[in-house]
Design a protein around this motif. Structure first.
Motif, PDB file in Angstrom:
ATOM      1  N   UNK A  82       0.719  -1.303   0.110  1.00  0.00           N
ATOM      2  CA  UNK A  82       0.039   0.013  -0.151  1.00  0.00           C
ATOM      3  C   UNK A  82       0.947   1.337  -0.061  1.00  0.00           C
ATOM      4  N   UNK A  83       0.323   2.209  -0.264  1.00  0.00           N
ATOM      5  CA  UNK A  83       0.757   3.688  -0.385  1.00  0.00           C
ATOM      6  C   UNK A  83       1.727   4.023  -1.467  1.00  0.00           C
ATOM      7  N   UNK A  84       1.887   5.306  -1.906  1.00  0.00           N
ATOM      8  CA  UNK A  84       2.470   5.638  -3.419  1.00  0.00           C
ATOM      9  C   UNK A  84       3.141   7.056  -3.163  1.00  0.00           C
ATOM     10  N   UNK A  85       2.912   7.811  -2.435  1.00  0.00           N
ATOM     11  CA  UNK A  85       3.293   9.000  -2.367  1.00  0.00           C
ATOM     12  C   UNK A  85       4.745   9.333  -1.955  1.00  0.00           C
ATOM     13  N   UNK A  86       5.202   8.487  -1.301  1.00  0.00           N
ATOM     14  CA  UNK A  86       6.735   8.406  -1.149  1.00  0.00           C
ATOM     15  C   UNK A  86       7.673   7.475  -2.049  1.00  0.00           C
ATOM     16  N   UNK A  87       7.196   6.709  -2.838  1.00  0.00           N
ATOM     17  CA  UNK A  87       7.836   5.800  -3.653  1.00  0.00           C
ATOM     18  C   UNK A  87       8.440   6.591  -4.905  1.00  0.00           C
ATOM     19  N   UNK A  88       9.553   6.494  -5.296  1.00  0.00           N
ATOM     20  CA  UNK A  88      10.409   6.907  -6.321  1.00  0.00           C
ATOM     21  C   UNK A  88       9.867   6.369  -7.551  1.00  0.00           C
ATOM     22  N   UNK A  89       9.602   7.202  -8.699  1.00  0.00           N
ATOM     23  CA  UNK A  89       9.197   6.737  -9.958  1.00  0.00           C
ATOM     24  C   UNK A  89       7.827   6.680 -10.398  1.00  0.00           C
ATOM     25  N   UNK A  90       7.297   5.659 -10.915  1.00  0.00           N
ATOM     26  CA  UNK A  90       5.871   5.596 -11.542  1.00  0.00           C
ATOM     27  C   UNK A  90       4.976   5.648 -10.487  1.00  0.00           C
ATOM     28  N   UNK A  91       5.218   5.154  -9.331  1.00  0.00           N
ATOM     29  CA  UNK A  91       4.040   5.146  -8.135  1.00  0.00           C
ATOM     30  C   UNK A  91       3.694   6.627  -7.758  1.00  0.00           C
ATOM     31  N   UNK A  92       4.994   7.374  -7.628  1.00  0.00           N
ATOM     32  CA  UNK A  92       4.533   8.688  -6.903  1.00  0.00           C
ATOM     33  C   UNK A  92       4.077   9.586  -8.275  1.00  0.00           C
ATOM     34  N   UNK A  93       4.371   9.287  -9.416  1.00  0.00           N
ATOM     35  CA  UNK A  93       3.806   9.966 -10.435  1.00  0.00           C
ATOM     36  C   UNK A  93       2.433   9.653 -10.680  1.00  0.00           C
ATOM     37  N   UNK A  94       2.004   8.471 -10.447  1.00  0.00           N
ATOM     38  CA  UNK A  94       0.478   8.036 -10.399  1.00  0.00           C
ATOM     39  C   UNK A  94      -0.148   9.053  -9.168  1.00  0.00           C
ATOM     40  N   UNK A  95       0.477   8.975  -8.113  1.00  0.00           N
ATOM     41  CA  UNK A  95      -0.049   9.665  -7.077  1.00  0.00           C
ATOM     42  C   UNK A  95      -0.345  11.551  -7.533  1.00  0.00           C
ATOM     43  N   UNK A  96       0.508  11.716  -7.936  1.00  0.00           N
ATOM     44  CA  UNK A  96       0.544  13.120  -8.457  1.00  0.00           C
ATOM     45  C   UNK A  96      -0.663  13.405  -9.704  1.00  0.00           C
TER      46      UNK A  96
END
Length: 278
Positions: A82-96
Motif C-alpha cells: 500500500x501507499x504511493x506518495x513516497x515511492x520514487x518513480x512510477x508510483x509517486x507519479x501516479x499519485x501526483x
C-alpha cells in the motif's frame, strides 16, 4: 455498546465487498447508514475514465449516501503493497496525477476529508530522499485539499501487516502532520487515528486519545485481534469512543472492519439502528 453521540460512516472498500462497487452505496443505505467512505476504488487507474467517476457519483447520490472520506491513489489495498506518495518513480507519479482528480471528485460530493497514505520503504534509495519526495507530494495534496475546503489525513499503519511502512506509530504520524503544516502554512493536515492499527502496534490507546485528539481529523475502528466488528476482539469501544467524546472529538467514526464469513449487512448488530444514520 451503549448510547453514543458519534456519527458513523461505513468504509465501502472493506465492507459490502461481496457486492459490485456500484451496488454498495445502496446496500449501506439499506442497512441504515447515510454516510460512507472509500479507498481509491481503481487500484490500477489514478485517472479513471470519466464515465467511471460519473457512475460512482450517481450510485452514491441515488442511494442517498454522503461521501465523508476518500483516499488518494495508494496502489493495491488492502495488503502490504500500500501507499504511493513516497515511492520514487512510477508510483509517486501516479499519485501526483491523481491528486486533482480525487480532490475534484470529493468536492463534487461534498466530501471534506482526503487520506494520503505514505508508501513502503524502497531498497536502494536513501530514506531521506524518500521522505523528501513524500513531503513534496503531501504539500501538493494539502493544497488540493485546501482548494476544496477539505482536510488532509495522515495515517499510521501497523508494523505487523505493513513491515516496510515507515509510519507505524501515532507519534510518527503526528510528526508528519506537523511537517506538512509547517511547510504549507495551511494547517489542514490532520491525524487519522485508526484504533485497530494502533492497537496492533501495542500503543496505549487512552494516551493517544488524550494527547492527540486535538490534531485528529478522522477516526477509524476495527476490533483487535482479527480486524472484525466491535465485540469480536478485545477492545472496549464503549470506553474508547466515550474517551474520544470527552477529549472533544466530534468528527466521523469510520467502520473499517472485516465482516468475517457473514454478509456485511449482518455485521452491524453491535450498533443499534437509530445510531447508524448521521
Amino acid at each position: 455498546m451503549g448510547s453514543t453521540d458519534h456519527r458513523f460512516t461505513v468504509n465501502l472498500s472493506i465492507l459490502f465487498t461481496e457486492l459490485p462497487l456500484l451496488e454498495r452505496p445502496a446496500a449501506a443505505r439499506a442497512a441504515g447508514f447515510t454516510a460512507v467512505e472509500l479507498w481509491w476504488p481503481w487500484v490500477d487507474a489514478p485517472v479513471p475514465e470519466q464515465s467511471e467517476l460519473d457512475a460512482l457519483r450517481s450510485a452514491l447520490q441515488d442511494a442517498g449516501t454522503q461521501l465523508t472520506g476518500l483516499n488518494f491513489y495508494a496502489g493495491q489495498l488492502p495488503g502490504p503493497d500500500r501507499g504511493a506518495l513516497s515511492v520514487p518513480g512510477e508510483e509517486s507519479e501516479k499519485f501526483r496525477r491523481n491528486i486533482d482528480v480525487a480532490a475534484d471528485f470529493a468536492q463534487s460530493l461534498g466530501c471534506k476529508a482526503l487520506n494520503a497514505l505514505y508508501g513502503n520503504r524502497v531498497e536502494g534509495v536513501p530514506e531521506a530522499e524518500q521522505d523528501e519526495l513524500a513531503l513534496e507530494n503531501l504539500k501538493l495534496a494539502a493544497r488540493a485539499a485546501d482548494r476544496i475546503g477539505a482536510t488532509l489525513l495522515i495515517e499510521a499503519l501497523n508494523a505487523a501487516e505493513s513491515p516496510k511502512c515507515p509510519i507505524v506509530s501515532a507519534p510518527k504520524a503526528i510528526e508528519i502532520v506537523d511537517k506538512v503544516n509547517e511547510a504549507t502554512g495551511l494547517g489542514n493536515a490532520t491525524f487519522l487515528m485508526d484504533l485497530y492499527h494502533l492497537a496492533m502496534n501495542g500503543e496505549d490507546l487512552h494516551r493517544i486519545i488524550d494527547e492527540h485528539t486535538a490534531k485528529t481529523g478522522h477516526v477509524q475502528i476495527a476490533d483487535n485481534p482479527g480486524r472484525g466488528a466491535p465485540g469480536t476482539g478485545e477492545l472496549d469501544f464503549g470506553d474508547l469512543l466515550g474517551r474520544l467524546k470527552k477529549a472533544g472529538y466530534e468528527g466521523w467514526i469510520g467502520l473499517e472492519y472485516k465482516p468475517g464469513d457473514q454478509p456485511s449487512a449482518s455485521s452491524f448488530g453491535w450498533l443499534p439502528a437509530p445510531l447508524r444514520s448521521a
